[in-house]
Design a protein around this motif. Structure first.
Motif, short mmCIF file in Angstrom:
data_model
loop_
_atom_site.label_atom_id
_atom_site.label_comp_id
_atom_site.label_asym_id
_atom_site.label_seq_id
_atom_site.Cartn_x
_atom_site.Cartn_y
_atom_site.Cartn_z
N LYS A 1 0.86 -1.18 0.00
CA LYS A 1 0.00 0.00 0.00
C LYS A 1 0.90 1.23 0.00
N VAL A 2 1.55 1.45 -1.12
CA VAL A 2 2.51 2.54 -1.29
C VAL A 2 2.13 3.32 -2.53
N ASP A 3 2.05 4.63 -2.41
CA ASP A 3 1.69 5.48 -3.55
C ASP A 3 2.93 5.96 -4.30
N LYS A 4 2.76 6.16 -5.58
CA LYS A 4 3.77 6.79 -6.42
C LYS A 4 5.10 6.03 -6.42
N GLU A 5 5.02 4.73 -6.40
CA GLU A 5 6.19 3.88 -6.57
C GLU A 5 5.95 3.01 -7.80
N PRO A 6 6.47 3.41 -8.95
CA PRO A 6 6.11 2.73 -10.20
C PRO A 6 6.56 1.28 -10.31
N MET A 7 7.44 0.80 -9.39
CA MET A 7 7.84 -0.60 -9.43
C MET A 7 6.94 -1.49 -8.58
N LEU A 8 6.00 -0.90 -7.82
CA LEU A 8 5.20 -1.69 -6.91
C LEU A 8 3.73 -1.75 -7.36
N VAL A 9 3.15 -2.93 -7.24
CA VAL A 9 1.72 -3.12 -7.48
C VAL A 9 0.97 -2.51 -6.30
N LYS A 10 -0.09 -1.78 -6.60
CA LYS A 10 -0.91 -1.19 -5.54
C LYS A 10 -1.81 -2.25 -4.93
N ASP A 11 -1.76 -2.38 -3.61
CA ASP A 11 -2.60 -3.33 -2.90
C ASP A 11 -3.84 -2.63 -2.35
N ILE A 12 -5.01 -3.23 -2.59
CA ILE A 12 -6.26 -2.75 -2.01
C ILE A 12 -6.83 -3.88 -1.17
N GLU A 13 -6.91 -3.67 0.13
CA GLU A 13 -7.32 -4.73 1.05
C GLU A 13 -8.84 -4.80 1.14
N ALA A 14 -9.37 -5.99 0.84
CA ALA A 14 -10.81 -6.23 0.93
C ALA A 14 -11.60 -5.15 0.20
N VAL B 1 -11.95 -2.80 -3.92
CA VAL B 1 -11.72 -2.73 -5.36
C VAL B 1 -11.53 -1.28 -5.77
N ALA B 2 -10.79 -1.09 -6.85
CA ALA B 2 -10.63 0.24 -7.42
C ALA B 2 -12.00 0.73 -7.92
N GLU B 3 -12.18 2.03 -7.93
CA GLU B 3 -13.46 2.59 -8.36
C GLU B 3 -13.47 2.95 -9.84
N GLU B 4 -12.34 2.74 -10.50
CA GLU B 4 -12.24 3.02 -11.93
C GLU B 4 -11.12 2.15 -12.51
N ILE B 5 -10.98 2.17 -13.81
CA ILE B 5 -9.87 1.47 -14.45
C ILE B 5 -8.57 2.18 -14.07
N LEU B 6 -7.63 1.44 -13.51
CA LEU B 6 -6.34 2.02 -13.16
C LEU B 6 -5.34 1.74 -14.27
N PRO B 7 -4.47 2.69 -14.58
CA PRO B 7 -3.53 2.51 -15.68
C PRO B 7 -2.34 1.63 -15.33
N TYR B 8 -2.27 1.17 -14.07
CA TYR B 8 -1.16 0.35 -13.60
C TYR B 8 -1.73 -0.88 -12.89
N PRO B 9 -0.94 -1.93 -12.73
CA PRO B 9 -1.45 -3.14 -12.05
C PRO B 9 -1.78 -2.87 -10.58
N TRP B 10 -2.80 -3.55 -10.09
CA TRP B 10 -3.17 -3.48 -8.68
C TRP B 10 -3.79 -4.82 -8.31
N ASP B 11 -3.91 -5.07 -7.02
CA ASP B 11 -4.58 -6.30 -6.61
C ASP B 11 -5.58 -6.01 -5.51
N GLY B 12 -6.63 -6.83 -5.50
CA GLY B 12 -7.60 -6.83 -4.41
C GLY B 12 -7.44 -8.14 -3.66
N ILE B 13 -7.31 -8.06 -2.33
CA ILE B 13 -7.12 -9.28 -1.54
C ILE B 13 -8.38 -9.56 -0.72
N PHE B 14 -8.77 -10.82 -0.70
CA PHE B 14 -10.02 -11.20 -0.03
C PHE B 14 -9.85 -12.52 0.70
N THR B 15 -10.66 -12.69 1.74
CA THR B 15 -10.68 -13.94 2.49
C THR B 15 -12.12 -14.28 2.82
#
Length: 531
Positions: A298-311, A313-327
């Motif tokens: 969960k780090v902003d403005k780091e182009p080498m890192l995938v953005k993590d969203i815990e439990a 989802v993004a609210e729009e199409i993001l131009p970079y990879p991200w993940d949603g984690i669920f249990t």
């Protein structure tokens, strides 16, 4: 103060010295980094969580913390831990977390079978839990004696999963949650505030000498819980951070990790955590001739890192990879609460995530013996059947110009569903996407709400809550602002049923048959819309 500054300066000098051994700097790595195709194509991964906290059947996902709290305050997901521990293991002043560790055996853990199964249900990469806030390592740690090889199951959990994952030719990842343990463990230094054991210190205040004659004889509880708060100095905390860095560096290099996921907000311990990621990327470069590893935080403005969203989802199409984690309910297996997710909600979330350029990382809460609970496996079976039917629309998919049509067909929850987390910290630190996801109890989608993905020239339409009849999609009308082409065919994946459709200036209309390959979201392949 001068001594503290000097010590910190020495540590960072050591970091700088390590950077001289032909490893690239962060900035040098950035210049050549591209997100690996194996990750951006995967779209679906499985995360297996197991540890000492998998043993207790009640008490929530932060059992190790809450077992020392007669009053958990707002962290109600841990409300059962204290009483359950007292009845099951004994009074916290006599039987602490060391007893939970001792009773964890993972006696039925078969990583070959688990990885084979995860691959069969569609997982394109595997992540395993390496350490949690409890400061216990699930691997053969040189720098930390409280680990799963020395005690508990006496197994290298990470090593076993790594070997099996390589056997089935999947990328291998680990998760690390350890950087908050000093604060997280503070209740272990308290005592009961009422009852028979009132005022008797908990295990956090025990010393190495207190272990004589016990199973943990020779181990120092201060290496598990940290020093008592009043004994902590800036120098001590600097050593904790350095130890964290060394342990995680060993983790990512010893097991040749392809993916590292870290908890919390920002780099763990600042530059110490950043140094771990630098080690991950450099190790990948040495092994593969290119950087083929993924870092998630969960780090902003780091182009080498995938953005993590815990439990969430993004609210729009993001131009970079991200993940949603669920249990399903808690991050560690527990029987406190009804399931928060079922196959329907996981499938809907997966459809939403990939339509916005993300990956679904689904946690499997392994039981303490290493097996999957039967009711969880039923859900996984259904999710796997759906993924295998619709894999053309999932793997290597890309977003379309918009992520969906007929949006907001059901009422959105105003409150974020914050579970297994400190609500105050989430509201303070986390971006709004975290914990914003629908659950199994959310109102159903309207029958015409859809999500889109693309693969090559094919457009895929995910009808989230299908019903027999016709459906209208304004975004695929010939004069819509999305500018689709003239549609030539509409096919339902997993079926040879003929689909009748009509496209005019205002909309695409097509039939949803009564007979469908799955009771969940149904996917249609459209040719001609993408020119």
């Amino acid at each position: 103060m001068k001594r503290t500054i000097y010590l910190l300066a020495c540590i960072f000098c050591l970091l700088q010295a390590s950077a001289q051994n032909n490893d690239l700097s962060w900035e040098e790595l950035q210049k050549q980094y591209q997100f690996p195709q194996w990750y951006t194509d995967a779209r679906f991964g499985i995360w297996a969580t197991i540890g000492p906290q998998s043993v207790p059947l009640l008490g929530g996902g932060w059992y190790a913390r809450h077992m020392f709290m007669q009053d958990v305050g707002s962290q109600q997901f841990g409300k059962n831990a204290y009483e359950y521990h007292r009845k099951t293991f004994g009074p916290q002043s006599q039987k602490g977390y060391t007893e939970v560790i001792h009773q964890w055996k993972a006696e039925r853990l078969d990583t070959d079978e688990l990885v084979r199964y995860f691959k069969s249900i569609g997982a394109r990469y595997i992540v395993v839990h390496a350490n949690h806030h409890d400061h216990f390592d699930n691997f053969a740690s040189t720098y930390h004696p409280w680990n799963s090889v020395n005690m508990g199951p006496h197994k290298d959990i990470v090593g076993l999963f790594e070997k099996s994952t390589r056997k089935y030719k999947l990328p291998f990842g680990v998760s690390s949650h350890d950087d908050r343990f000093l604060g997280w463990w503070l209740p272990a230094f308290g005592a009961d505030t009422s009852g028979v054991y009132k005022g008797i210190p908990y295990e956090g205040r025990m010393t190495k000498d207190d272990g004589k004659g016990k199973w943990w004889d020779g181990y120092d509880p201060a290496q598990l819980y940290g020093l008592p708060p009043e004994k902590r100095t800036p120098e001590y905390e600097a050593e904790v951070k350095k130890n964290y860095m060394l342990r995680q560096q060993e983790l990512v290099t010893k097991y040749n990790v392809d993916l590292l996921w870290v908890d919390g907000y920002g780099f763990p311990y600042g530059n110490y955590g950043k140094e771990v990621f630098r080690t991950l990327f450099n190790n990948s470069l040495k092994r593969n001739g290119k950087i083929d590893a993924v870092g998630i935080a969960k780090v902003d403005k780091e182009p080498m890192l995938v953005k993590d969203i815990e439990a969430g989802v993004a609210e729009e199409i993001l131009p970079y990879p991200w993940d949603g984690i669920f249990t399903f309910t808690h991050w560690f297996y527990k029987e406190d609460n009804p399931l928060m997710h079922n196959a329907r909600s996981i499938i809907e979330l997966t459809s939403d995530i990939i339509s916005k350029n993300g990956n679904m990382l689904l946690n499997v809460e392994l039981k303490g013996d290493g097996t999957i609970a039967p009711d969880h496996k039923e859900i996984l079976d259904d999710v796997g059947k759906w993924i295998n039917i619709n894999n053309k629309a999932i793997y290597a998919s890309k977003p379309w110009v918009i992520y969906g049509d007929n949006l907001n067909s059901c009422k959105r929850e105003i409150e974020r569903n914050i579970v297994n987390a400190d609500k105050d910290n989430v509201m303070k630190e986390a971006q709004k996407e975290n914990f914003n996801a629908r659950t199994a109890n959310s109102a159903p989608y309207g029958h015409d709400e859809v999500r889109f993905t693309t693969h090559g020239k094919n457009l895929y339409i995910f009808v989230l809550n299908p019903a027999t009849g016709s459906i209208d999609l304004p975004s695929l009308g010939l004069t819509s602002q999305e500018h689709p082409g003239k549609i030539r065919s509409v096919k339902m994946l997993g079926s040879h049923e003929k689909i009748h459709f009509r496209q005019d200036n205002e909309r695409l209309t097509f039939d949803i048959p009564d007979k469908r390959p799955t009771p969940y979201a149904v996917v249609f392949e459209v040719q001609g819309a993408i020119q």
